[in-house]
Design a protein around this motif. Structure first.
Motif, mmCIF file in Angstrom:
data_model
loop_
_atom_site.group_PDB
_atom_site.id
_atom_site.type_symbol
_atom_site.label_atom_id
_atom_site.label_comp_id
_atom_site.label_asym_id
_atom_site.label_seq_id
_atom_site.Cartn_x
_atom_site.Cartn_y
_atom_site.Cartn_z
ATOM 1 N N SER A 160 0.826 -1.213 0.000
ATOM 2 C CA SER A 160 0.000 0.000 0.000
ATOM 3 C C SER A 160 0.858 1.261 0.000
ATOM 4 O O SER A 160 0.566 2.223 -0.720
ATOM 5 C CB SER A 160 -0.944 -0.003 1.203
ATOM 6 O OG SER A 160 -0.214 -0.066 2.425
ATOM 7 N N THR A 161 1.928 1.273 0.800
ATOM 8 C CA THR A 161 2.795 2.450 0.807
ATOM 9 C C THR A 161 3.585 2.562 -0.493
ATOM 10 O O THR A 161 3.828 3.671 -0.987
ATOM 11 C CB THR A 161 3.756 2.412 2.006
ATOM 12 O OG1 THR A 161 4.459 1.149 2.038
ATOM 13 C CG2 THR A 161 2.989 2.581 3.317
ATOM 14 N N SER A 162 3.968 1.429 -1.088
ATOM 15 C CA SER A 162 4.640 1.456 -2.389
ATOM 16 C C SER A 162 3.714 2.005 -3.460
ATOM 17 O O SER A 162 4.148 2.743 -4.353
ATOM 18 C CB SER A 162 5.114 0.058 -2.774
ATOM 19 O OG SER A 162 6.068 -0.439 -1.862
ATOM 20 N N ALA A 163 2.434 1.639 -3.393
ATOM 21 C CA ALA A 163 1.464 2.165 -4.356
ATOM 22 C C ALA A 163 1.331 3.676 -4.218
ATOM 23 O O ALA A 163 1.199 4.396 -5.223
ATOM 24 C CB ALA A 163 0.111 1.492 -4.153
ATOM 25 N N CYS A 164 1.391 4.180 -2.992
ATOM 26 C CA CYS A 164 1.328 5.628 -2.780
ATOM 27 C C CYS A 164 2.556 6.314 -3.380
ATOM 28 O O CYS A 164 2.450 7.381 -4.003
ATOM 29 C CB CYS A 164 1.232 5.934 -1.291
ATOM 30 S SG CYS A 164 -0.355 5.485 -0.547
ATOM 31 N N TRP A 165 3.725 5.706 -3.170
ATOM 32 C CA TRP A 165 4.920 6.273 -3.801
ATOM 33 C C TRP A 165 4.766 6.264 -5.311
ATOM 34 O O TRP A 165 5.083 7.251 -5.997
ATOM 35 C CB TRP A 165 6.170 5.476 -3.426
ATOM 36 C CG TRP A 165 7.345 5.899 -4.237
ATOM 37 C CD1 TRP A 165 8.214 6.904 -3.973
ATOM 38 C CD2 TRP A 165 7.733 5.365 -5.522
ATOM 39 N NE1 TRP A 165 9.126 7.043 -4.992
ATOM 40 C CE2 TRP A 165 8.842 6.112 -5.955
ATOM 41 C CE3 TRP A 165 7.250 4.341 -6.334
ATOM 42 C CZ2 TRP A 165 9.480 5.864 -7.175
ATOM 43 C CZ3 TRP A 165 7.872 4.095 -7.548
ATOM 44 C CH2 TRP A 165 8.980 4.848 -7.950
ATOM 45 N N ALA A 166 4.292 5.142 -5.885
ATOM 46 C CA ALA A 166 4.141 5.031 -7.334
ATOM 47 C C ALA A 166 3.130 6.042 -7.863
ATOM 48 O O ALA A 166 3.281 6.565 -8.974
ATOM 49 C CB ALA A 166 3.718 3.610 -7.710
#
Length: 396
Positions: free
Chosen positions: A13-19
């Motif tokens: 979920s946090t990686s998706a926010c970065w992406a």
């Protein structure tokens, strides 16, 4: 310790926010600079400096990870990503914009490499590729949403776009720090090592470069190729969407199959399908056939990144993973720059379809180099084994 579902969800979920911030940034930076009447050269260099920052920052990640731990590094990286995006509109000249995009790239490397290290170290062997596939899907979905929002919601010169693009990764970084602190995990001792298995793991490193090569070239020129074929801009967007859907839908099933049937065979199968796609797509003109081909092409291209990551983690000791994943990301970024440049040059000289021939040539080059190095490595291994056996026989 096995990677828990809770920790995997937090990372994804946090990686998706970065992406999301990355995808948004690719569009709003272009629109912002265009609204200031900047040339296409300045815009292109701004994006190039971002990828240069990712590649350069990747080499600093291992030492920072050893000192502060992967969770703290990723938390800082996401917050720093938000800060550099927020300050971009304050720049007033190209040198400042280039510097800020470079720093955003450095922060991005610090956000991703530590998380990839955690996924690799804490995944059980039978679930490692599947977990990396979930991670890859989160990046793809987040990036696609960011690009869509950047194109459809914010107009050129809208400062609010940068504030949104800054708040989301910064908030994700805070959530990651809190979540990692609350989840009980054993200490991760990371030591430096000079051995990264360049020959034995060449297929992984080569895959990083090739996947970046295709990504950089296709993102830059696929829509232009489709429009030149007579499709409207809207239909070109639909066809490119079929590629993205393939990336999203197939990564997890391919990862699941790789964990059960073998990662190298699945990765080589993806190479085969991509080669067929590069040969077939330039010959197709019907929208349905192109959509189906681009769907499969996107599925196999997207699956390459997590497959290469997982295969790399299997062949190296845990102490080498931060440096290996840093190199993996850096090589992928170098491939992105090379792909856009090479396909653009080929299109100028030999026409729009030449981009696919360049992609096929890159694929053949990677596999040929891998086969050659594999033969050399096998020969050296057999020679060493015979020498050791002979020495032991004489000693006896």
């Amino acid at each position: 310790m096995a990677l828990s579902a809770r920790l995997l969800i937090l990372i994804c979920s946090t990686s998706a926010c970065w992406a999301f911030s990355w995808g948004l940034g690719t569009q709003v930076v272009t629109h912002w600079l265009k609204s200031l009447d900047c040339t296409d050269t300045v815009i292109g260099l701004a994006h190039s400096f971002y990828y240069f920052g990712v590649a350069a920052g990747s080499f600093a990640v291992p030492s920072l990870t050893r000192r502060f731990g992967p969770a703290h590094c990723a938390t800082f990286g996401m917050i720093a990503t938000g800060m550099t995006i927020a300050t971009f509109p304050l720049g007033s000249e190209p040198a400042t914009w280039y510097l800020l995009r470079f720093l955003t790239g450095v922060a991005s490397a610090l956000s991703l490499v530590p998380l990839e290290t955690i996924v690799s170290r804490e995944s059980t062997p039978e679930k490692k590729t599947t977990n990396f596939a979930f991670y890859g899907v989160s990046l793809t979905v987040g990036g696609a949403l960011g690009i869509g929002v950047g194109l459809d919601v914010f107009g050129p010169g809208d400062v609010m776009a940068f504030l949104v693009g800054a708040a989301i990764p910064a908030g994700a970084g805070v959530s990651l720090g809190i979540g990692m602190w609350r989840i009980p995990r054993p200490a991760m001792r990371i030591e430096d090592t000079s051995e990264l298995g360049w020959i034995g793991s060449f297929l992984s490193y080569g895959t990083a470069w090739f996947q970046g090569f295709l990504e950089g070239g296709m993102i830059s020129f696929l829509s232009l190729f489709l429009i030149a074929r007579g499709f409207s801009s809207e239909m070109a967007g639909v066809l490119m969407g079929a590629t993205m859907i393939g990336v999203i839908v197939f990564q997890v099933p391919v990862g699941w199959l790789a964990d059960r049937w073998g990662k190298a065979p699945l990765l080589l199968s993806c190479y085969g399908v991509v080669a067929l796609g590069l040969l077939a797509i330039p010959t197709l003109s019907h929208a349905v056939a192109l959509a189906a081909s681009l769907f499969v092409f996107g599925a196999c291209t997207g699956a390459m990144y997590p497959l290469g990551l997982s295969l790399l983690g299997d062949r190296l000791p845990d102490s080498a993973l931060p440096r290996a994943y840093a190199w993996y990301l850096a090589i992928e970024c170098i491939g992105s720059q090379a792909g856009a440049a090479a396909m653009g040059y080929a299109r100028d000289w030999w026409g729009g379809e030449a981009m696919f021939a360049v992609g096929l040539a890159a694929l053949v080059a990677v596999l040929t180099a891998w086969l050659g190095l594999r033969q050399i490595h096998g020969h050296l291994t057999r020679s060493t084994a015979r020498a050791v056996s002979e020495h032991q026989r004489q000693a006896a």
